[in-house]
Design a protein around this motif. Structure first.
Motif, mmCIF file in Angstrom:
data_model
loop_
_atom_site.group_PDB
_atom_site.id
_atom_site.type_symbol
_atom_site.label_atom_id
_atom_site.label_comp_id
_atom_site.label_asym_id
_atom_site.label_seq_id
_atom_site.Cartn_x
_atom_site.Cartn_y
_atom_site.Cartn_z
ATOM 1 N N THR A 64 0.819 -1.226 0.000
ATOM 2 C CA THR A 64 0.000 0.000 0.000
ATOM 3 C C THR A 64 0.848 1.269 0.000
ATOM 4 O OG1 THR A 64 -0.136 0.127 2.426
ATOM 5 C CG2 THR A 64 -1.780 -1.245 1.304
ATOM 6 N N TRP A 65 2.168 1.137 0.059
ATOM 7 C CA TRP A 65 3.058 2.300 0.215
ATOM 8 C C TRP A 65 3.063 3.175 -1.028
ATOM 9 C CZ3 TRP A 65 7.934 3.751 -1.935
ATOM 10 C CH2 TRP A 65 8.614 4.761 -1.224
ATOM 11 N N LEU A 66 2.830 4.468 -0.849
ATOM 12 C CA LEU A 66 2.875 5.443 -1.940
ATOM 13 C C LEU A 66 3.683 6.679 -1.539
ATOM 14 C CD1 LEU A 66 -0.881 5.335 -3.064
ATOM 15 C CD2 LEU A 66 1.053 4.389 -4.327
ATOM 16 N N GLY A 67 4.441 6.552 -0.459
ATOM 17 C CA GLY A 67 5.062 7.730 0.153
ATOM 18 C C GLY A 67 6.116 8.419 -0.688
ATOM 19 N N GLY A 68 7.044 7.684 -1.256
ATOM 20 C CA GLY A 68 8.136 8.284 -2.000
ATOM 21 C C GLY A 68 9.161 8.948 -1.096
ATOM 22 N N TYR A 69 10.125 9.647 -1.717
ATOM 23 C CA TYR A 69 11.159 10.373 -0.989
ATOM 24 C C TYR A 69 11.308 11.748 -1.641
ATOM 25 C CZ TYR A 69 12.330 5.530 0.197
ATOM 26 O OH TYR A 69 12.275 4.222 0.585
ATOM 27 N N ASP A 80 14.996 12.196 -5.289
ATOM 28 C CA ASP A 80 13.553 12.429 -5.273
ATOM 29 C C ASP A 80 12.866 11.224 -5.925
ATOM 30 O OD1 ASP A 80 12.923 15.398 -4.424
ATOM 31 O OD2 ASP A 80 14.723 15.480 -5.683
ATOM 32 N N VAL A 81 11.916 10.644 -5.198
ATOM 33 C CA VAL A 81 11.195 9.464 -5.696
ATOM 34 C C VAL A 81 9.703 9.692 -5.515
ATOM 35 C CG1 VAL A 81 10.777 6.995 -5.408
ATOM 36 C CG2 VAL A 81 13.093 7.890 -5.175
ATOM 37 N N THR A 82 8.944 9.434 -6.592
ATOM 38 C CA THR A 82 7.481 9.468 -6.502
ATOM 39 C C THR A 82 6.929 8.107 -6.908
ATOM 40 O OG1 THR A 82 7.286 10.300 -8.779
ATOM 41 C CG2 THR A 82 7.339 11.927 -6.994
ATOM 42 N N VAL A 83 5.798 7.751 -6.327
ATOM 43 C CA VAL A 83 5.093 6.506 -6.663
ATOM 44 C C VAL A 83 3.677 6.888 -7.076
ATOM 45 C CG1 VAL A 83 4.375 4.223 -5.892
ATOM 46 C CG2 VAL A 83 6.465 5.241 -4.973
ATOM 47 N N GLN A 84 3.302 6.522 -8.292
ATOM 48 C CA GLN A 84 1.985 6.860 -8.821
ATOM 49 C C GLN A 84 1.224 5.592 -9.202
ATOM 50 O OE1 GLN A 84 3.621 9.463 -11.988
ATOM 51 N NE2 GLN A 84 2.162 10.981 -11.240
ATOM 52 N N VAL A 85 -0.070 5.586 -8.954
ATOM 53 C CA VAL A 85 -0.944 4.525 -9.454
ATOM 54 C C VAL A 85 -1.394 4.971 -10.842
ATOM 55 C CG1 VAL A 85 -3.062 3.223 -9.085
ATOM 56 C CG2 VAL A 85 -1.691 3.952 -7.118
ATOM 57 N N ILE A 86 -0.818 4.358 -11.884
ATOM 58 C CA ILE A 86 -1.100 4.804 -13.251
ATOM 59 C C ILE A 86 -2.289 4.071 -13.858
ATOM 60 C CG2 ILE A 86 1.273 5.537 -13.657
ATOM 61 C CD1 ILE A 86 1.728 2.966 -15.220
ATOM 62 N N ALA A 88 -5.587 2.507 -11.890
ATOM 63 C CA ALA A 88 -6.249 2.114 -10.647
ATOM 64 C C ALA A 88 -7.040 0.833 -10.813
ATOM 65 C CB ALA A 88 -7.173 3.241 -10.180
ATOM 66 N N TYR A 89 -7.571 0.607 -12.003
ATOM 67 C CA TYR A 89 -8.380 -0.588 -12.246
ATOM 68 C C TYR A 89 -7.545 -1.864 -12.117
ATOM 69 C CZ TYR A 89 -11.940 -3.468 -14.577
ATOM 70 O OH TYR A 89 -12.879 -4.416 -14.868
ATOM 71 N N LYS A 90 -6.317 -1.818 -12.670
ATOM 72 C CA LYS A 90 -5.421 -2.983 -12.606
ATOM 73 C C LYS A 90 -4.394 -2.862 -11.490
ATOM 74 C CE LYS A 90 -5.803 -4.053 -17.541
ATOM 75 N NZ LYS A 90 -5.066 -4.232 -18.824
ATOM 76 N N ASN A 91 -4.417 -1.736 -10.758
ATOM 77 C CA ASN A 91 -3.502 -1.481 -9.642
ATOM 78 C C ASN A 91 -2.038 -1.513 -10.100
ATOM 79 O OD1 ASN A 91 -2.867 -0.801 -7.030
ATOM 80 N ND2 ASN A 91 -2.925 -2.893 -6.266
ATOM 81 N N ILE A 92 -1.779 -0.915 -11.258
ATOM 82 C CA ILE A 92 -0.418 -0.833 -11.783
ATOM 83 C C ILE A 92 0.222 0.464 -11.297
ATOM 84 C CG2 ILE A 92 0.984 -0.656 -13.878
ATOM 85 C CD1 ILE A 92 -1.097 -2.405 -15.261
ATOM 86 N N ARG A 93 1.458 0.369 -10.837
ATOM 87 C CA ARG A 93 2.141 1.515 -10.238
ATOM 88 C C ARG A 93 3.438 1.806 -10.969
ATOM 89 N NH1 ARG A 93 0.688 0.784 -3.886
ATOM 90 N NH2 ARG A 93 -1.445 0.112 -4.266
ATOM 91 N N THR A 111 7.973 0.176 -13.579
ATOM 92 C CA THR A 111 6.546 -0.145 -13.555
ATOM 93 C C THR A 111 6.343 -1.470 -12.839
ATOM 94 O OG1 THR A 111 6.229 1.003 -15.663
ATOM 95 C CG2 THR A 111 4.473 -0.484 -14.950
ATOM 96 N N LEU A 112 5.387 -1.490 -11.893
ATOM 97 C CA LEU A 112 5.096 -2.691 -11.115
ATOM 98 C C LEU A 112 3.636 -3.080 -11.303
ATOM 99 C CD1 LEU A 112 6.895 -0.577 -9.052
ATOM 100 C CD2 LEU A 112 7.262 -2.798 -7.989
ATOM 101 N N SER A 113 3.423 -4.377 -11.389
ATOM 102 C CA SER A 113 2.071 -4.916 -11.544
ATOM 103 C C SER A 113 1.828 -5.949 -10.455
ATOM 104 C CB SER A 113 1.928 -5.575 -12.930
ATOM 105 O OG SER A 113 0.660 -6.155 -13.090
ATOM 106 N N PRO A 114 0.580 -6.094 -9.994
ATOM 107 C CA PRO A 114 0.305 -7.116 -8.983
ATOM 108 C C PRO A 114 0.734 -8.503 -9.448
ATOM 109 C CG PRO A 114 -1.559 -5.644 -9.189
ATOM 110 C CD PRO A 114 -0.621 -5.294 -10.311
#
Length: 408
Positions: A64-69, A80-86, A88-93, A111-114
């Motif tokens: 569930t982590w989306l915090g980034g740095y 600098d790091v960002t995490v985005q849900v690109i 939402a339907y497939k929960n790809i980040r 890119t990460l996928s479940p």
């Protein structure tokens, strides 16, 4: 005259040396500048790669982590790091990691996928007592069991193999039984199977799929991009055009038994659950195959998941008396994959499976004497390597993520 010529020669050489010295100095200066620039680029790149690795690991630990740095000091530079849900339907980040060092920046995108259970060629929670993997067995893709991995006479595992419990050798004879782990082996890996993944698929069917409800049995026959269905053996079929009837690819039978066969064009998952007892089973009444076999058409996009809360069984009937062809990733949440009346039916040829088997409890498909089949089927299982990166719609997940692309 000779003195004047000598003087001119000396002046010429002096000018040449002066030009050469100037060029050497510029080259030396440029080399130092290039070295400094290269060093800055290298450090900035290392910072961005480190940030991508740190963020990936954090997501693996906490999905569930989306915090980034933000503007973190790192190796003399900034991170600098960002995490985005690109999606939402497939929960790809997507992780975007930017490393900065002395004005030089480097960017890494990951890119990460479940992670889906369909990535396994074989998975089990319980290996069914004392069933052994033998020299006649070859597993072509990723393998995992939560049970002991029991090996006899050198079975072969081409993909990464893992188990929660230890490796057991037949008759305690390592030399006689040692498996060939061509993709590596690791024990102590805990990857539990969910207990409610099938029930959760009902919501996916309600949100753009196809749901059958209130029927004890649903007969389904894929005819390319259409689905023929009925509710009793003697009834006539009705037909649905699947791109309209199930645009998201989920086909769900609530508290039913599914009897399945046909040719699949497209990407679908067929699932059934059990709420009153005795349901949640899929019977394969005949072969179920893709319109384009990936072995012949590597670019085939046809894909099928067969998911049952209880068992997935090969029916004992006339169509299955001589081989059955199955193209699918099979998931049996509380049961297993097997053959109906496996120990009593006549020899029935081969199970030609392209895909994978994910099951709670390993079940039998036949009985054997040496290399001869006494009852049921011989196994001819081949992994569908497309499942390493892709999966049928809404196929149950492991609860974690996997990296599907890394761009620097």
């Amino acid at each position: 005259m000779a003195g004047k010529a000598t003087f001119l020669v000396i002046i010429g050489f002096t000018l040449v040396f002066m030009v050469a010295i100037k060029n050497f100095g510029r080259i030396s200066t440029d080399s130092v500048g290039n070295m400094v620039e290269y060093y800055s680029e290298m450090i900035a790149h290392n910072i961005s790669v480190s940030g991508a690795n740190l963020a990936s690991n954090q997501i693996f630990v906490d999905p569930t982590w989306l915090g980034g740095y933000t503007n973190q000091s790192f190796s003399g530079g900034k991170l600098d790091v960002t995490v985005q849900v690109i999606d939402a339907y497939k929960n790809i980040r997507q992780i975007t990691s930017i490393g900065t060092y002395h004005g030089t920046t480097s960017v890494v995108k990951v890119t990460l996928s479940p992670s889906k259970f369909s990535k396994f060629a074989y998975y089990s929670v319980n290996e069914g007592g004392t069933i052994w993997w033998t020299g006649n067995d070859t597993v072509w893709g990723p393998f995992h069991t939560q049970d002991y991995l029991r090996a006899a006479y050198h079975p072969v595992f081409y993909g990464k193999a893992s188990s929660l419990k230890k490796l057991v050798y037949y008759n305690n004879n390592k030399n006689q039984s040692k498996p060939y782990f061509l993709g590596g082996y690791e024990s102590g890996i805990n990857l539990p199977m969910p207990t409610d993944a099938i029930d959760n698929m009902e919501a996916d069917a309600d949100a753009g799929g196809l749901k059958f409800s209130g029927k004890d049995t649903v007969y389904m026959c894929f005819v390319n991009d259409s689905l023929k269905y009925k509710y009793s053996y003697s009834a006539p079929y009705s037909t649905l055009y699947l791109p309209d009837a199930s645009p998201n690819g989920m086909i769900f039978a609530k508290n039913s038994i599914v009897r399945l066969q046909g040719t699949v064009k497209g990407q679908y998952t067929v699932a059934c659950n059990n709420t009153t007892g005795g349901k949640g089973k899929v019977f394969l009444d005949d072969g179920i195959v893709y319109s384009k076999d990936p072995k012949q058409f590597p670019n085939s996009t046809d894909m099928l998941g067969i998911c049952a809360e209880n068992d997935v069984l090969i029916t004992e009937n006339n169509p299955n008396k001589n081989d059955i062809n199955i193209h699918a990733s099979i998931y049996a949440e509380k049961g297993g994959f097997g053959a109906e009346n496996y120990d009593d039916r006549p020899p029935s040829g081969n199970i030609n499976l392209l895909g994978g088997i994910i099951q709670n409890t390993r079940k039998a498909v036949g009985t054997f004497s040496g290399s001869s089949i006494n009852h049921g089927f011989a196994k001819r299982y081949k992994y569908d390597e497309r499942f390493m990166l892709a999966s049928p719609p809404f196929f149950p997940g492991t609860g974690g993520f996997e990296i599907v692309s890394w761009l620097e």
